[in-house]
Enzyme design. Structure first.
Site, PDB file in Angstrom:
ATOM      1  N   ASN A  42      11.435  70.068  62.730  1.00  0.00           N
ATOM      2  CA  ASN A  42      10.584  71.208  63.035  1.00  0.00           C
ATOM      3  C   ASN A  42      11.251  72.007  64.148  1.00  0.00           C
ATOM      4  OD1 ASN A  42       9.892  69.942  65.563  1.00  0.00           O
ATOM      5  ND2 ASN A  42       8.209  68.853  64.572  1.00  0.00           N
ATOM      6  N   ASN A  83       2.913  59.786  62.629  1.00  0.00           N
ATOM      7  CA  ASN A  83       4.244  60.352  62.833  1.00  0.00           C
ATOM      8  C   ASN A  83       4.260  61.275  64.043  1.00  0.00           C
ATOM      9  OD1 ASN A  83       4.018  63.395  61.939  1.00  0.00           O
ATOM     10  ND2 ASN A  83       2.837  62.235  60.466  1.00  0.00           N
ATOM     11  N   LYS A 124      -4.950  52.531  85.021  1.00  0.00           N
ATOM     12  CA  LYS A 124      -5.417  53.645  85.839  1.00  0.00           C
ATOM     13  C   LYS A 124      -5.684  54.883  84.985  1.00  0.00           C
ATOM     14  CE  LYS A 124      -3.515  54.516  89.788  1.00  0.00           C
ATOM     15  NZ  LYS A 124      -2.503  54.851  90.815  1.00  0.00           N
ATOM     16  N   TYR A 160       9.414  72.209  56.262  1.00  0.00           N
ATOM     17  CA  TYR A 160      10.305  71.872  57.371  1.00  0.00           C
ATOM     18  C   TYR A 160      11.665  72.537  57.190  1.00  0.00           C
ATOM     19  CZ  TYR A 160       7.086  68.153  58.826  1.00  0.00           C
ATOM     20  OH  TYR A 160       5.988  67.456  59.266  1.00  0.00           O
ATOM     21  N   LYS A 204       1.083  74.378  54.536  1.00  0.00           N
ATOM     22  CA  LYS A 204       1.542  74.686  55.895  1.00  0.00           C
ATOM     23  C   LYS A 204       3.055  74.598  55.953  1.00  0.00           C
ATOM     24  CE  LYS A 204       1.125  71.828  59.527  1.00  0.00           C
ATOM     25  NZ  LYS A 204       0.434  71.028  60.559  1.00  0.00           N
ATOM     26  N   MET A 205       3.662  75.476  56.766  1.00  0.00           N
ATOM     27  CA  MET A 205       5.111  75.485  56.946  1.00  0.00           C
ATOM     28  C   MET A 205       5.440  75.578  58.424  1.00  0.00           C
ATOM     29  SD  MET A 205       6.063  79.400  55.833  1.00  0.00           S
ATOM     30  CE  MET A 205       7.752  79.283  56.445  1.00  0.00           C
ATOM     31  N   LYS A 206       6.661  75.171  58.766  1.00  0.00           N
ATOM     32  CA  LYS A 206       7.134  75.235  60.139  1.00  0.00           C
ATOM     33  C   LYS A 206       7.766  76.594  60.429  1.00  0.00           C
ATOM     34  CE  LYS A 206       6.048  70.942  60.789  1.00  0.00           C
ATOM     35  NZ  LYS A 206       4.908  70.559  61.670  1.00  0.00           N
ATOM     36  N   ASP A 248       3.170  76.522  61.788  1.00  0.00           N
ATOM     37  CA  ASP A 248       3.146  75.541  62.872  1.00  0.00           C
ATOM     38  C   ASP A 248       4.417  75.685  63.705  1.00  0.00           C
ATOM     39  OD1 ASP A 248       2.900  73.331  64.497  1.00  0.00           O
ATOM     40  OD2 ASP A 248       2.904  71.849  62.871  1.00  0.00           O
ATOM     41  N   ASN A 273       4.924  73.806  66.587  1.00  0.00           N
ATOM     42  CA  ASN A 273       5.208  72.528  67.252  1.00  0.00           C
ATOM     43  C   ASN A 273       5.494  72.694  68.740  1.00  0.00           C
ATOM     44  OD1 ASN A 273       6.398  71.819  64.177  1.00  0.00           O
ATOM     45  ND2 ASN A 273       5.140  70.244  65.145  1.00  0.00           N
ATOM     46  N   GLU A 293      -0.447  77.587  64.583  1.00  0.00           N
ATOM     47  CA  GLU A 293      -0.654  76.256  65.150  1.00  0.00           C
ATOM     48  C   GLU A 293       0.292  75.916  66.291  1.00  0.00           C
ATOM     49  OE1 GLU A 293      -0.241  71.579  63.709  1.00  0.00           O
ATOM     50  OE2 GLU A 293      -0.709  73.127  62.240  1.00  0.00           O
ATOM     51  N   ASP A 309      -5.508  63.777  66.912  1.00  0.00           N
ATOM     52  CA  ASP A 309      -5.244  62.706  65.950  1.00  0.00           C
ATOM     53  C   ASP A 309      -5.758  61.389  66.534  1.00  0.00           C
ATOM     54  OD1 ASP A 309      -4.152  60.703  64.348  1.00  0.00           O
ATOM     55  OD2 ASP A 309      -2.218  61.689  64.118  1.00  0.00           O
ATOM     56  N   HIS A 324      -4.598  65.888  62.860  1.00  0.00           N
ATOM     57  CA  HIS A 324      -3.187  65.741  62.510  1.00  0.00           C
ATOM     58  C   HIS A 324      -2.949  64.347  61.924  1.00  0.00           C
ATOM     59  CE1 HIS A 324       0.639  63.880  63.945  1.00  0.00           C
ATOM     60  NE2 HIS A 324       1.191  65.002  63.530  1.00  0.00           N
ATOM     61  N   GLU A 380      -5.152  66.602  57.500  1.00  0.00           N
ATOM     62  CA  GLU A 380      -3.796  66.964  57.108  1.00  0.00           C
ATOM     63  C   GLU A 380      -3.306  66.026  56.003  1.00  0.00           C
ATOM     64  OE1 GLU A 380       0.144  68.494  59.463  1.00  0.00           O
ATOM     65  OE2 GLU A 380      -0.983  66.844  60.369  1.00  0.00           O
ATOM     66  N   SER A 381      -2.302  66.470  55.250  1.00  0.00           N
ATOM     67  CA  SER A 381      -1.678  65.632  54.232  1.00  0.00           C
ATOM     68  C   SER A 381      -0.187  65.919  54.210  1.00  0.00           C
ATOM     69  CB  SER A 381      -2.287  65.913  52.855  1.00  0.00           C
ATOM     70  OG  SER A 381      -1.632  65.179  51.844  1.00  0.00           O
ATOM     71  N   TYR A 382       0.622  64.860  54.085  1.00  0.00           N
ATOM     72  CA  TYR A 382       2.078  64.995  53.985  1.00  0.00           C
ATOM     73  C   TYR A 382       2.532  64.425  52.646  1.00  0.00           C
ATOM     74  CZ  TYR A 382       2.299  65.843  59.043  1.00  0.00           C
ATOM     75  OH  TYR A 382       2.136  66.354  60.298  1.00  0.00           O
TER      76      TYR A 382
END
Length: 388
Positions: free
Chosen positions: A19, A53, A99, A154, A180-182, A212, A214, A238, A291, A321, A340-342
């Site tokens: 990405n 991921n 902590k 990607y 969705k694309m990067k 996205d 990133n 995004e 996520d 995510h 989301e789905s990959y």
């Protein structure tokens, strides 16, 4: 119910894709198996967990801090009033002597164990996780199907515009309507060319395309891209800048009228609250992508949902995510906006049950008890080997 043993390991999920910020050539993740003394059909009931991921395995923290605390806890302290396993009580045990602050790899390690405990609790109850969660934390009437979008687009060595278009056509052929694309890994002119190539596949409908970054952009670049892409009417813009740069996000939201999505790299209630307080997020159009698998697990995610409700946010504005079965169950149980789905990426951990069918960007859940890793054969083989 007692926990007999906990087994931890690492599985590679590497890929040649990248990405705007990282490549995935050495990506891996932690996996765990929590073995109970409950026996069904001659076998102990086992809960499984892993991290999403984008973050590497957290084995050192699991081995040295999280797992020993879980095994050292009084078994009765992990049970609810009805005598059943309560993952929220176990969460308190594994966070002993930690902590505040410093959310990051620790949240990943705790999230892995938390997932396994929820898987185990639902299996012991003989229910798929989404129904078990809905009965305890929802309204008892979970969504029977969940909206999913296909994340891809990607950058990859030698990848052409035609390759990008073919990838997106493949997603549509699988039943996805939104993709969705990067962006941000090339210059603006090249990224606009890539966006327009995908829009051709989508018949020019920008509302079916999310982009996205990133977290790559500084403020000037974020605004420049925002002005350029706003006319497309995209599904969302995004993770525009650094996840903790709330001011950047707020300034962009003042000038970019379309939906903004962020939160996948926020790993605690406190960070999510700061996003809502200072990030300019708009509950009528924007999306929260925390996520659960990376952010201390579902136990913390439930607190985040409570905080969002107090600030006037609908659960439908949350789309986690990760692209995995755990968040799919959570989305159905808590009536989130989707998941989301990959398709095909980050195997063997990514994706849903082997027989899952996507229709009009929606997928149904299985009735397999727990999260349903047993219905994902290649991954289950890896998980089973942890304690065989």
């Amino acid at each position: 119910m007692k926990i007999v043993s906990v087994h931890e390991g690492v599985v590679p999920i590497s890929s040649s894709i990248r990405n705007a910020w990282i490549d995935f050539s050495s990506m891996d993740c932690s996996i765990v198996a929590v073995v109970s003394d409950v026996v069904r059909d001659g076998e102990p009931v086992v809960g499984y967990g892993f991290n999403s991921n984008g973050r590497y395995s957290a084995g050192e923290i699991l081995r040295r801090r999280v797992v020993p605390r879980l095994l050292a806890a009084d078994p009765e302290s992990l049970l609810a009033e009805d005598g059943q396993l309560d993952p929220a009580r176990a969460w308190g045990a594994v966070m002993t002597n930690e902590k505040p602050g410093g959310h990051g790899e620790r949240s990943v390690a705790v999230g892995v164990i938390d997932m396994a405990l929820f898987d185990l609790a639902a299996k012991i109850a003989g229910q798929p996780l989404y129904r078990w969660l809905s009965d305890r934390y929802g309204d008892g009437e979970p969504d029977e199907q969940v909206f999913v979008y296909a994340a891809g687009g990607y950058y990859a060595p030698g990848k052409t515009l035609r390759d990008l278009q073919d990838e997106m056509k493949g997603f549509l052929d699988q039943g996805y309507r939104v993709v969705k694309m990067k962006i941000g890994g090339a210059d603006l002119a090249e990224d606009l060319e890539r966006i327009e190539a995908v829009l051709e596949v989508l018949d020019g409908d920008g509302s079916r395309l999310a982009v996205d970054v990133n977290g790559r952009f500084d403020l000037a670049t974020a605004l420049e891209y925002g002005r350029a892409i706003e006319p497309y009417g995209l599904f969302w813009y995004e993770e525009i800048g650094d996840p903790l740069d709330y001011r950047l996000n707020a300034v962009v939201s003042e000038q970019y009228r379309g939906p903004i999505a962020t939160g996948e790299n926020l790993f605690s209630l406190q960070d999510a609250r700061n996003l809502i307080r200072y990030g300019g997020m708009r509950p009528d159009r924007d999306y929260i992508q925390v996520d659960p698998a990376l952010s201390y697990g579902l136990t913390e995610y439930l607190r985040i949902q409570e905080m969002l409700a107090q600030h006037g946010w609908s659960s439908r504005r949350c789309v986690p995510h990760g692209g995995h079965q755990f968040s799919l169950h959570i989305a159905a149980a808590l009536k989130l906006g989707g998941n989301e789905s990959y398709p095909g990426e980050f195997q063997p951990t990514g994706g849903f049950a082997d027989g899952a069918v996507v229709e009009d960007s929606h997928v149904r859940l299985t009735e397999t008890p727990g999260i349903g890793f047993e219905s994902k054969a290649a991954f289950y083989e890896v998980l089973r080997a942890l304690h065989a």
